[in-house]
Write a protein that holds these residues in place. Sequence first.
Motif, short mmCIF file in Angstrom:
data_model
loop_
_atom_site.label_atom_id
_atom_site.label_comp_id
_atom_site.label_asym_id
_atom_site.label_seq_id
_atom_site.Cartn_x
_atom_site.Cartn_y
_atom_site.Cartn_z
N GLN A 1 -6.85 8.93 2.99
CA GLN A 1 -6.91 8.02 1.84
C GLN A 1 -8.36 7.73 1.48
O GLN A 1 -8.96 6.75 1.91
CB GLN A 1 -6.16 6.72 2.15
CG GLN A 1 -4.68 6.92 2.34
CD GLN A 1 -3.93 5.60 2.33
OE1 GLN A 1 -4.36 4.62 1.75
NE2 GLN A 1 -2.77 5.58 2.99
N HIS B 1 0.81 -1.22 0.00
CA HIS B 1 0.00 0.00 0.00
C HIS B 1 0.85 1.27 0.00
O HIS B 1 0.41 2.29 -0.55
CB HIS B 1 -0.93 0.00 1.22
CG HIS B 1 -1.87 -1.17 1.24
ND1 HIS B 1 -2.91 -1.31 0.36
CD2 HIS B 1 -1.91 -2.26 2.05
CE1 HIS B 1 -3.56 -2.43 0.60
NE2 HIS B 1 -2.97 -3.03 1.63
N VAL B 2 1.99 1.25 0.62
CA VAL B 2 2.87 2.42 0.64
C VAL B 2 3.78 2.35 -0.58
O VAL B 2 4.51 1.38 -0.76
CB VAL B 2 3.73 2.46 1.92
CG1 VAL B 2 4.55 3.75 1.98
CG2 VAL B 2 2.85 2.34 3.16
N GLU C 1 2.85 5.76 9.30
CA GLU C 1 1.78 5.16 10.08
C GLU C 1 1.33 3.79 9.57
O GLU C 1 0.71 3.02 10.30
CB GLU C 1 0.56 6.10 10.11
CG GLU C 1 -0.02 6.41 8.75
CD GLU C 1 -1.10 7.47 8.81
OE1 GLU C 1 -1.44 7.91 9.93
OE2 GLU C 1 -1.59 7.87 7.74
N GLU C 2 1.65 3.47 8.31
CA GLU C 2 1.23 2.19 7.75
C GLU C 2 2.32 1.12 7.81
O GLU C 2 2.07 -0.03 7.44
CB GLU C 2 0.80 2.36 6.29
CG GLU C 2 -0.47 3.15 6.10
CD GLU C 2 -0.96 3.13 4.67
OE1 GLU C 2 -1.41 2.07 4.21
OE2 GLU C 2 -0.88 4.19 4.01
N LEU D 1 -7.30 5.81 8.23
CA LEU D 1 -6.52 6.63 7.30
C LEU D 1 -7.46 7.61 6.60
O LEU D 1 -7.92 7.39 5.48
CB LEU D 1 -5.79 5.74 6.29
CG LEU D 1 -4.88 4.67 6.89
CD1 LEU D 1 -4.22 3.85 5.79
CD2 LEU D 1 -3.83 5.30 7.80
N ARG E 1 -4.62 -4.23 7.09
CA ARG E 1 -5.86 -3.48 7.02
C ARG E 1 -7.00 -4.40 7.45
O ARG E 1 -7.21 -5.45 6.84
CB ARG E 1 -6.11 -2.95 5.61
CG ARG E 1 -5.05 -1.92 5.19
CD ARG E 1 -5.38 -1.26 3.88
NE ARG E 1 -4.44 -0.19 3.58
CZ ARG E 1 -4.59 0.70 2.60
NH1 ARG E 1 -5.64 0.63 1.80
NH2 ARG E 1 -3.69 1.64 2.40
N GLU F 1 4.02 -4.03 6.47
CA GLU F 1 2.96 -3.05 6.68
C GLU F 1 1.95 -3.57 7.70
O GLU F 1 1.76 -4.78 7.84
CB GLU F 1 2.25 -2.76 5.35
CG GLU F 1 3.16 -2.14 4.31
CD GLU F 1 2.46 -1.96 2.97
OE1 GLU F 1 2.90 -1.11 2.20
OE2 GLU F 1 1.46 -2.67 2.71
N TYR F 2 1.30 -2.64 8.38
CA TYR F 2 0.21 -3.03 9.26
C TYR F 2 -0.94 -3.57 8.41
O TYR F 2 -1.23 -3.06 7.33
CB TYR F 2 -0.29 -1.83 10.07
CG TYR F 2 0.65 -1.39 11.16
CD1 TYR F 2 0.90 -2.21 12.26
CD2 TYR F 2 1.29 -0.16 11.11
CE1 TYR F 2 1.76 -1.81 13.27
CE2 TYR F 2 2.15 0.25 12.11
CZ TYR F 2 2.39 -0.59 13.18
OH TYR F 2 3.26 -0.19 14.18
N LEU G 1 -6.46 0.39 9.96
CA LEU G 1 -5.34 -0.51 10.21
C LEU G 1 -5.58 -1.35 11.46
O LEU G 1 -6.47 -1.04 12.28
CB LEU G 1 -4.05 0.28 10.39
CG LEU G 1 -3.66 1.22 9.24
CD1 LEU G 1 -2.35 1.95 9.59
CD2 LEU G 1 -3.52 0.47 7.93
#
Length: 263
Positions: free
Chosen positions: A144, A62-63, A97-98, A141, A121, A118-119, A135
């Motif tokens: 987003q 995602h990032v 944050e992710e 988020l 979802r 990543e954390y 998350l």
Amino acid sequence: MAEKKIVSIEDRIPKLKESRRKKSNRRLIMYLSFFFLLIAIIIYLQSSLSEIKSVEIKGNDHVDRDTILSLSGLTPGEDNYWKVDRKALAKKIEQHEEISAVQVDKHFPSTVEMKIEEYQRVGYVEREGSYYPILETGKELTDQKLKNPHGDAPLLLGFERQSYLEEMTRELQQLPSSVTQLISEVQWTPSDKNPYKIHLYMNDGFEVEASIRNFSQNMRSYPSIIAQLEPGQRGIIHIDVGAYFEEYPQQEKEGEESDEANR
């Protein structure tokens, strides 16, 4: 009795001189080698040969790569490979944050590799026709805004009270991923008797009525419940204090079978 061979001092002096000369030569070669090696290292460190040529980023879903590269502060073709502090670099990226964890590795002569975790979802909350990821940390988020959420987590619909949404999120965090992946939608359907009531639509065609409280514990029995049903059976599984299956009325069932046949 054998006579001892006597070596005169005149015979020994040339051999001593030769031995000392060889030692001196070896010492000189060693010093010169060390000197030229030091010069080579200095030239290497000051030249483009010691610069980072490539940065490999793995594990990010995602990032995006550009965001991670920006957080790292690395610039391929400019930054020195030997000056990269792996722990400090990981801490910079983990500020996002992710991102939950980062492993940084250096591969000689000029590659830096970053493995991203990543954390997870746990859901997408619906607000005014748009969807926002939540998350596993409970963080929503809000920056987003999505028109079409990804299919990696269930939709959370109708949660008008933030406290109920937060509690639902905590329950989803504790649910095994194997069960979470079966959930398509979670709708908050409170009643006077039970403000925690929720209705779920599952990816395998079933519906579930449950309560937010103790949801993660009660929902663990879902796979074993559907395993006991006859093939072709469809209906609502009630999971709360107890668990039971309520089959769809025959007319509704026939309508669903007809819809499936026309697809």
